[in-house]
Design a protein around this motif. Sequence first.
Motif, PDB file in Angstrom:
ATOM      1  N   THR A   1     -46.615 -83.630  59.551  1.00  0.00           N
ATOM      2  CA  THR A   1     -45.908 -83.418  58.290  1.00  0.00           C
ATOM      3  C   THR A   1     -44.424 -83.085  58.449  1.00  0.00           C
ATOM      4  OG1 THR A   1     -46.536 -81.120  58.457  1.00  0.00           O
ATOM      5  CG2 THR A   1     -47.971 -82.542  57.146  1.00  0.00           C
ATOM      6  N   CYS A   2     -43.686 -83.285  57.347  1.00  0.00           N
ATOM      7  CA  CYS A   2     -42.264 -82.932  57.264  1.00  0.00           C
ATOM      8  C   CYS A   2     -42.082 -81.886  56.171  1.00  0.00           C
ATOM      9  CB  CYS A   2     -41.464 -84.186  56.923  1.00  0.00           C
ATOM     10  SG  CYS A   2     -39.736 -83.857  56.508  1.00  0.00           S
ATOM     11  N   ALA A   3     -41.213 -80.911  56.399  1.00  0.00           N
ATOM     12  CA  ALA A   3     -41.029 -79.820  55.440  1.00  0.00           C
ATOM     13  C   ALA A   3     -39.618 -79.794  54.866  1.00  0.00           C
ATOM     14  CB  ALA A   3     -41.316 -78.490  56.138  1.00  0.00           C
ATOM     15  N   VAL A   4     -38.823 -80.841  55.126  1.00  0.00           N
ATOM     16  CA  VAL A   4     -37.395 -80.741  54.845  1.00  0.00           C
ATOM     17  C   VAL A   4     -37.085 -80.633  53.353  1.00  0.00           C
ATOM     18  CG1 VAL A   4     -36.644 -83.171  54.760  1.00  0.00           C
ATOM     19  CG2 VAL A   4     -35.191 -81.446  55.815  1.00  0.00           C
TER      20      VAL A   4
ATOM     21  N   VAL B   1     -38.355 -74.243  61.310  1.00  0.00           N
ATOM     22  CA  VAL B   1     -39.600 -74.884  61.743  1.00  0.00           C
ATOM     23  C   VAL B   1     -39.512 -75.502  63.138  1.00  0.00           C
ATOM     24  CG1 VAL B   1     -40.544 -75.278  59.445  1.00  0.00           C
ATOM     25  CG2 VAL B   1     -39.042 -77.000  60.445  1.00  0.00           C
ATOM     26  N   ARG B   2     -38.290 -75.732  63.609  1.00  0.00           N
ATOM     27  CA  ARG B   2     -38.148 -76.358  64.928  1.00  0.00           C
ATOM     28  C   ARG B   2     -37.597 -75.409  65.981  1.00  0.00           C
ATOM     29  NH1 ARG B   2     -40.348 -81.329  66.402  1.00  0.00           N
ATOM     30  NH2 ARG B   2     -41.131 -82.225  64.488  1.00  0.00           N
TER      31      ARG B   2
ATOM     32  N   ASN C   1     -40.136 -86.536  64.439  1.00  0.00           N
ATOM     33  CA  ASN C   1     -41.553 -86.395  64.106  1.00  0.00           C
ATOM     34  C   ASN C   1     -42.345 -87.638  64.507  1.00  0.00           C
ATOM     35  OD1 ASN C   1     -42.438 -83.949  63.126  1.00  0.00           O
ATOM     36  ND2 ASN C   1     -42.937 -84.733  61.092  1.00  0.00           N
TER      37      ASN C   1
ATOM     38  N   VAL D   1     -34.986 -76.811  58.920  1.00  0.00           N
ATOM     39  CA  VAL D   1     -35.264 -77.296  60.281  1.00  0.00           C
ATOM     40  C   VAL D   1     -35.140 -76.204  61.367  1.00  0.00           C
ATOM     41  CG1 VAL D   1     -34.489 -78.908  62.083  1.00  0.00           C
ATOM     42  CG2 VAL D   1     -34.882 -79.728  59.769  1.00  0.00           C
TER      43      VAL D   1
ATOM     44  N   GLY E   1     -41.753 -87.900  57.917  1.00  0.00           N
ATOM     45  CA  GLY E   1     -40.557 -87.195  58.378  1.00  0.00           C
ATOM     46  C   GLY E   1     -39.635 -88.015  59.243  1.00  0.00           C
ATOM     47  N   CYS E   2     -38.815 -87.314  60.020  1.00  0.00           N
ATOM     48  CA  CYS E   2     -37.717 -87.951  60.750  1.00  0.00           C
ATOM     49  C   CYS E   2     -38.211 -88.621  62.025  1.00  0.00           C
ATOM     50  CB  CYS E   2     -36.668 -86.902  61.087  1.00  0.00           C
ATOM     51  SG  CYS E   2     -37.310 -85.592  62.152  1.00  0.00           S
TER      52      CYS E   2
ATOM     53  N   GLN F   1     -31.971 -82.911  66.810  1.00  0.00           N
ATOM     54  CA  GLN F   1     -31.489 -82.538  65.478  1.00  0.00           C
ATOM     55  C   GLN F   1     -29.974 -82.505  65.457  1.00  0.00           C
ATOM     56  OE1 GLN F   1     -32.986 -82.649  62.879  1.00  0.00           O
ATOM     57  NE2 GLN F   1     -35.104 -82.557  63.532  1.00  0.00           N
TER      58      GLN F   1
ATOM     59  N   CYS G   1     -44.036 -80.066  60.861  1.00  0.00           N
ATOM     60  CA  CYS G   1     -43.182 -78.967  60.397  1.00  0.00           C
ATOM     61  C   CYS G   1     -43.816 -78.103  59.316  1.00  0.00           C
ATOM     62  CB  CYS G   1     -41.845 -79.537  59.949  1.00  0.00           C
ATOM     63  SG  CYS G   1     -40.970 -80.308  61.340  1.00  0.00           S
TER      64      CYS G   1
HETATM   65 FE1  F3S Z   1     -37.928 -83.768  60.883  1.00  0.00          FE
HETATM   66 FE2  F3S Z   1     -38.808 -83.068  58.518  1.00  0.00          FE
HETATM   67 FE3  F3S Z   1     -39.358 -81.598  60.575  1.00  0.00          FE
HETATM   68  S1  F3S Z   1     -36.858 -83.939  58.959  1.00  0.00           S
HETATM   69  S2  F3S Z   1     -37.711 -81.880  62.010  1.00  0.00           S
HETATM   70  S3  F3S Z   1     -40.018 -83.691  60.232  1.00  0.00           S
HETATM   71  S4  F3S Z   1     -38.816 -80.846  58.596  1.00  0.00           S
END
Ligand code: F3S
Length: 426
Positions: free
Chosen positions: A45-48, A159-160, A13, A156, A9-10, A191, A78
């Motif tokens: 994890t990332c959920a984007v 989840v954030r 993260n 986002v 993820g970003c 963000q 996320c």
């Molecule tokens: Fe970043 Fe992915 Fe979460 S872009 S804020 S890790 S959904």
Amino acid sequence: MICYIEIYGCQMNVHDGEILSGILQSAGHTVVKDVHAAEAVFVVTCAVREHAETRALGRITHLAGIPEKRPVMVLCGCVAQEHGEKLLKKIKLLDLVVGPDVYHLLPELLQERRRIAVTDQGSEDYEQVTAVREQFPRSFVTVMRGCNNYCTYCIVPRVRGRERSRQAELILKEVKSLVEEGYREVTLLGQNVNSYSSDGVRFPELLQRVSDTAGDSCRVRFVTSNPRDLTEKLARVMSSRENICNQFHLPAQSGNDRVLKAMNRGYTRHSYLEKVAMLREMMPDIVVSTDMIAGFPGETTEEFEDSVSLLEEVRYDYAFLFRYSERTGTAALNIEPSVPVKERLRRLSILQELQTGITLEKSKQTIGRKMTVLVTGPAKRAGQTASRTMGNRLVILETQNYSPGELVPVEIVKADGYTHFGEPCS
Ligand code: F3S
Ligand code: SAH
Ligand code: SF4
């Protein structure tokens, strides 16, 4: 316990992973880089986009099988926040599911040895945590969490959670200690950093104070800014400070006004272009990058052409290009008709092909120019060193005689888009 952490993820993260590492270490656990010895495995994890989610979940099965004795498996980040409890039911291998705002509970949760999902939102308590940073001489500092923008494609905010800003004094204290420890670059994270607001301090003022605190030896960057909230005041602060990097990530997402409206972005193509022009006027050398989405629901081929022409018109140094991905609980899911996946991919490849040429052209324009690069460490290829320009371009130096944190004046002699080669000069 011996812990292994894998992060997707970003940058937010990534830095949360450093915070997680700090929490584990101060509770007496050891964090290692090799999964073979691990007694506990954490996947952040990332959920984007769907692809990011699937990939992160796929790692769980793979990683659980590597150590001799089955490790405690912890899913963080996320996707944990998005699916919580459901993941425990679905993935038998998982022992703990922990959302991004409750990592401080992990030492306790590991001790209890129960299978549980914890996803309380907005309850982060990380001010006392010393993050274990992995990227010397570069560092991340979170200035705000969450997002209130609700762009209609984006998961986002869900989840954030809602936006919350850290106190300016605490941010400045963290920056000060990083400078004292010898860090040479600080990236402020949020963000949407431009919505930063704490005790009457807004982002331009925060940036100015961070820049003062960072001083001559430390560069300052920030991500990400919604173009809607980019003000002249912020651009002035940037252009008036030597240590604020001449780089701006300004995600456009689309070049078409109707689509931008359907995305709830809050700006038009015209106002976006005016902001890019303002940045370039105040900082002629600025490196500008963007994010674009191909095949947003309802996007016609004519509307897509506006995204193509935006890339042509702005000529970004870099662009991160995505095909639209359906995300549960987002407003865009209800927009009809959706663009068939095959068509999304077709549009994406048009953007990619165009941008590859522009990125190369922009990169080649740096040949012959002199700039000071910050050494970040050894390059991937043995015997070479990696470094970054103020604009965040990657520059390879042909020897390994440099240490991380050194500033080296170089002349760019070769460039192929993402990689540039520099020869030391005086
Ligand atoms: Fe970043 Fe992915 Fe979460 S872009 S804020 S890790 S959904
Ligand atoms: N806060 C940042 C974006 C975080 S997500 C900002 O506003 O710029 C990073 C990028 O992922 C977004 O800029 C967008 O281009 C892309 N993205 C987000 N949701 C997406 C989706 N559902 N499908 C495809 N791309 C998406
Ligand atoms: Fe998502 Fe929009 Fe918030 Fe960025 S500004 S995190 S794209 S909702």
